[in-house]
Every structure is written in structure tokens, then in C-alpha cells.
Scaffold this motif. Sequence first.
Motif, mmCIF file in Angstrom:
data_model
loop_
_atom_site.group_PDB
_atom_site.id
_atom_site.type_symbol
_atom_site.label_atom_id
_atom_site.label_comp_id
_atom_site.label_asym_id
_atom_site.label_seq_id
_atom_site.Cartn_x
_atom_site.Cartn_y
_atom_site.Cartn_z
ATOM 1 N N UNK A 108 10.624 67.654 -33.837
ATOM 2 C CA UNK A 108 11.288 66.689 -34.709
ATOM 3 C C UNK A 108 10.987 65.269 -34.254
ATOM 4 N N UNK A 109 10.797 64.369 -35.218
ATOM 5 C CA UNK A 109 10.599 62.958 -34.910
ATOM 6 C C UNK A 109 9.136 62.548 -34.925
ATOM 7 N N UNK A 110 8.918 61.253 -35.076
ATOM 8 C CA UNK A 110 7.572 60.672 -35.064
ATOM 9 C C UNK A 110 7.260 60.200 -33.653
ATOM 10 N N UNK A 111 6.223 60.787 -33.051
ATOM 11 C CA UNK A 111 5.845 60.439 -31.684
ATOM 12 C C UNK A 111 4.426 59.865 -31.696
ATOM 13 N N UNK A 112 4.324 58.580 -31.385
ATOM 14 C CA UNK A 112 3.032 57.909 -31.342
ATOM 15 C C UNK A 112 2.797 57.349 -29.942
ATOM 16 N N UNK A 113 1.570 56.857 -29.708
ATOM 17 C CA UNK A 113 1.215 56.258 -28.415
ATOM 18 C C UNK A 113 1.576 57.192 -27.261
ATOM 19 N N UNK A 114 1.064 58.415 -27.334
ATOM 20 C CA UNK A 114 1.438 59.442 -26.369
ATOM 21 C C UNK A 114 0.825 59.176 -25.000
ATOM 22 N N UNK A 115 1.558 59.601 -23.980
ATOM 23 C CA UNK A 115 1.056 59.542 -22.608
ATOM 24 C C UNK A 115 1.343 60.880 -21.947
ATOM 25 N N UNK A 116 0.843 61.039 -20.737
ATOM 26 C CA UNK A 116 1.047 62.301 -20.013
ATOM 27 C C UNK A 116 2.508 62.510 -19.644
ATOM 28 N N UNK A 117 3.303 61.452 -19.701
ATOM 29 C CA UNK A 117 4.721 61.575 -19.346
ATOM 30 C C UNK A 117 5.611 61.784 -20.569
ATOM 31 N N UNK A 118 5.019 61.740 -21.774
ATOM 32 C CA UNK A 118 5.814 61.978 -22.982
ATOM 33 C C UNK A 118 6.298 63.423 -22.993
ATOM 34 N N UNK A 119 7.595 63.610 -23.112
ATOM 35 C CA UNK A 119 8.186 64.942 -23.090
ATOM 36 C C UNK A 119 8.603 65.362 -24.493
ATOM 37 N N UNK A 120 8.307 66.605 -24.831
ATOM 38 C CA UNK A 120 8.676 67.161 -26.128
ATOM 39 C C UNK A 120 9.590 68.362 -25.917
ATOM 40 N N UNK A 121 10.500 68.569 -26.863
ATOM 41 C CA UNK A 121 11.373 69.745 -26.848
ATOM 42 C C UNK A 121 11.313 70.369 -28.232
ATOM 43 N N UNK A 122 10.961 71.644 -28.302
ATOM 44 C CA UNK A 122 10.824 72.318 -29.583
ATOM 45 C C UNK A 122 12.166 72.860 -30.056
ATOM 46 N N UNK A 123 12.192 73.350 -31.275
ATOM 47 C CA UNK A 123 13.422 73.895 -31.837
ATOM 48 C C UNK A 123 13.923 75.082 -31.029
ATOM 49 N N UNK A 124 13.009 75.857 -30.430
ATOM 50 C CA UNK A 124 13.409 77.008 -29.617
ATOM 51 C C UNK A 124 13.584 76.629 -28.148
ATOM 52 N N UNK A 125 13.729 75.318 -27.897
ATOM 53 C CA UNK A 125 14.067 74.787 -26.571
ATOM 54 C C UNK A 125 12.962 75.001 -25.535
ATOM 55 N N UNK A 126 11.723 74.912 -25.968
ATOM 56 C CA UNK A 126 10.587 74.918 -25.049
ATOM 57 C C UNK A 126 10.210 73.465 -24.763
ATOM 58 N N UNK A 127 10.089 73.129 -23.475
ATOM 59 C CA UNK A 127 9.771 71.765 -23.052
ATOM 60 C C UNK A 127 8.294 71.694 -22.664
ATOM 61 N N UNK A 128 7.613 70.638 -23.110
ATOM 62 C CA UNK A 128 6.207 70.511 -22.733
ATOM 63 C C UNK A 128 5.759 69.058 -22.828
ATOM 64 N N UNK A 129 4.634 68.781 -22.205
ATOM 65 C CA UNK A 129 3.965 67.489 -22.328
ATOM 66 C C UNK A 129 2.501 67.776 -22.636
ATOM 67 N N UNK A 130 1.734 66.735 -22.937
ATOM 68 C CA UNK A 130 0.328 66.940 -23.278
ATOM 69 C C UNK A 130 -0.556 66.050 -22.416
ATOM 70 N N UNK A 131 -1.821 66.394 -22.384
ATOM 71 C CA UNK A 131 -2.830 65.528 -21.781
ATOM 72 C C UNK A 131 -3.473 64.735 -22.920
#
Length: 511
Positions: free
Chosen positions: A275-298
Motif C-alpha cells: 500500500x502507498x506510493x513509494x518513490x526514490x527507493x534506497x536499500x534502507x526503504x522498508x516495505x510491509x505487505x498485507x500478509x505482514x512480510x517485511x522486506x527491502x530491495x536493492x
Amino acid sequence: MKKYIIMMMATILIVASCKKWDDHIALNTPGLNETLFAQIKGNSDLSLFASYIEEANLDTLLNSSMNLTVFAPSNEALKQLPDSIGQNPASLRRFLLNLIAGKAYYTRDASSDLRIRMLSGKRIQFDQGKFQEANLTKSDMVAKNGVLHIIDQPVLPLPNIWEYLNATKGEYKQNAYIASLNYRGQDLSQAEIDSIDLTTGVPVYKTGTGIVEINTFKTKVYDVADEDSLYTYFVLTDAAFESQQASMKPYFKALSEDTSISNANWSVVKDLVVSGLHENLSATTQFVTKSNVHFSINPASIVATQKVSNGIVYVMSSLSMPIAEKIPVVYIQGENPIGFSSETESALEDIFYRKRFNPITRDTFTDIYVNRGSSGANFYADYATNNLYTATYKVYWVALNDYVSSGQGDDAYGTTGNLNQIVKVMANDSLSTVLFNETGVVEPNTYTETYIGEFTNDGYNWLLSYPRVMPDGSTYEVNPATKFIRLQAPSSNSSPYNLTLDYLKFVPVFN
């Protein structure tokens, strides 16, 4: 005198500043007695836009009494309009409706949070001096039926995530899989009533009416066709998608290979939109999915970015998520049984749902206590879950064995000695087939977890993507993948035959 002169100069500066600000925000009102279309038609810099409006038969709309906002591209701006739009009547009309809003918006209303709903059905951000990516070259020109702004580039209607997904399903296997998750069912709100059942008074609906097609990704994850919400969607390249599928497949073994593959695919895609608009991503940007999975990206794994009308899409060459959250710990709460071995009045009177305080965690909790005493041999409470995948689980319980001097009806219940109780896991297709059968001892006043044993689930024979409830109300909460869990008193030599449970905990073991 000097003080008086200084005060006068300050007053003049304030008045001048106020006038400058007033000039900045003042409404442009010369055309207040004209309609929007009359203003557009009378502006030589909007002659091409006016001709398009007439060609699309939208001049009547802009001459109507509706209160509208028009973001009109100048003649110079419309030179950028692709021929595929300008020469296609349907595309041209949709483009023009994307520049008209159904209420008046002035620059004083603009903000980073304002997404205007256009007559195209799309929402477009109206920020300070900007309409999406276009700059306002003239603004707040008031007409008697709304307000006109002139912009320096055409703003085309963007696809939403669902439209993008379907348009690229031939390019990405992930999108092809999601687009295939359609089912048809009877939506009773749209079906025709054939008759009324005289016994139950329930309507009987005509067969074949109210049939709708629904996609389970949109109903169980997020409705990514919704223009009123913002999402960030991650698309994996085919190689990355197949890699993720292979890593998840061992946890979804099934009698059918197709079921195993589909469940592995679902376990991947359900966590690829947030959920939400996420721009200007970095390696420290944290995401949480609807099923409560936490992740970040490279960020180096982003191979393409696509802006869409309800968010943003990133195409990723790789993306990893914690397996311990993808295949999570499963809790069975003691206070949520689905049935008992006996539900007579006397049996139900012996079942207590209690509020307790854990002095170790400092938390309150609700548990169940079954006080059957000497008459409770083999008494059991049943539970069910669809969340045990094909893995080995370590099984624990928290079970409070205490003595209560004054219980329901002012009668004491409980015991000061040990209790023995059995945990069983059974398959839905054959309750006589016991897959796990372990006896544990509940010592008095124990608030910590007690290890019971290991359970291995060998098969998951149901599609995770399938709806639990169909539009007609039929449910699939109990299905071939359902496991029934039984908390049972021993058959003999263990009086009192009481049961107690805060929760059972199934912890997956990862190699």
C-alpha cells in the motif's frame, strides 16, 4: 519624527507586500460571464484544443451549468500529442476527459496530497504550479461554470496497475499468472429472483443470472484497479520469478503438480504489492505487505520503472523476502474451538473462557479451561487451520493449570496437581487418520511454553488462490488442506480429566 518616518515606511512595505501576494492569488475574472468553452474558443492559444473539444462533442459539456475544471494544453503543447490519440476518436475523447474534473479546483487548493478525479475516471495530482508533470502557464481563469488552467504539455491517461498488468501479461510470467486468477460466480446482489422458498422464506435465484468474473488477487491481496488508492507494485523478471517459485515450491507439495506450482506462485505474488506510493527507493526503504512480510530491495536490481495512475511499478531482476515470514508460525488459540466431543448442557457448563494475567510477559490473555473432573475421560475440544504448509513444525503449548477457589456459580474448579492432555493433528479427508499424537504434562501455574513434539505435514492439496467465500455465500473455509487439531483428555488413569489451553504454537523448521 524619525520614528514616525520609519513606521510609515514599514507600513508601506507591508501594504506593498500584501498587494503583491493578493496579485499572486487573485482570481482571473474577466470571463466570469462566459462558459468554459466560450473562454477556450476565444483564446487563440487554445484553438487546437477547442477544435478537439468540438470533434469529441464535449463542447456541450463545457457549455453546461456543471461546475468544472479544465486543464487545457496550449497549441504548442498539443504538438506533442501522439497521432495515435489525435486521429482516434475514442482515444481522443478519453484524453480530453482526462483534462476535465467534475468540480472547481483553484491553485489555492493545490497540494501534494490532492489527487483530482478526472472525468476519465483517473486521479491526477494537482500540486503547486503542476498538474501531474505539466506546468501551469496560466491559472485560475474563472468562468461562469468553472475554472480554466492552461498547461504546457498534454497529460495522457495513465494505465492503473491492473491495466498495466494485463497489458504486459505476455511479457512477464508473474503478470500472466495473476491475470489468470479469475473465477465466475453468482453475485446474489445482481441475480434475478425466481421464487421464494415457502419453508425458509429465502429467495431462490434464477440459474445463470448475476454471474460475475472476479480475480482473487484483487479480492484477497489488493484491488489494484482502484483509482482512489495508491500502491507500489513489484514485477519480477521471468528468471527472478521462476527462482522465487522454485524456492517456495517445497512448502506446497501436493498430489497435483499443477496445485504445487500454483501455490508456490501465489506465495510469491501475494507479497509483491504494498500500500502507498513509494518513490526514490534506497536499500534502507522498508516495505510491509498485507500478509505482514517485511522486506527491502536493492535499488541496483530495478531494471525499469513505470508510473501508473494509482501508484508506481518497479521491474526487478531480483528480490528476496524472509522465508520465516513467508511460512509463518501458526497459532491455535485455546478460546476458539470449533466443537467438543459432547455439547450437552452439563458438559458446556464445565467449559470456562477466562481472562488471565501472565506475570512473566506482563500481558493479559484469554484461555479455555474444561473442568470435567472424573467424568472427562476422552473429552476433547477441536480446532482447525488451513495454514500448515508442507514443512516440519515444532509444536509447543502454553497451558495454565491452576486452582480457582471460586469459579462460575461460586464453585471451585481446577487442580493443584499435574494434568495430562493429548494433542492430535488429523487430516480433513479422514479424521481417523492421526498424523500427530503426543501427550504432554501441564504442571501447576506454568506460564511458559512447553515443547510437545514435531509434526511434519506432507501435503497441501488446495489452491491458496481460491476464494474462501463465493459471491453466492458458499464457503471453502474447510477444504482438503484443512488440518483438524484436537486437545483431548486421556482415556484412563489420569483423573481429573481436565483440559486447559492458552495457545498451541507450530514453529516451522528451516534447513
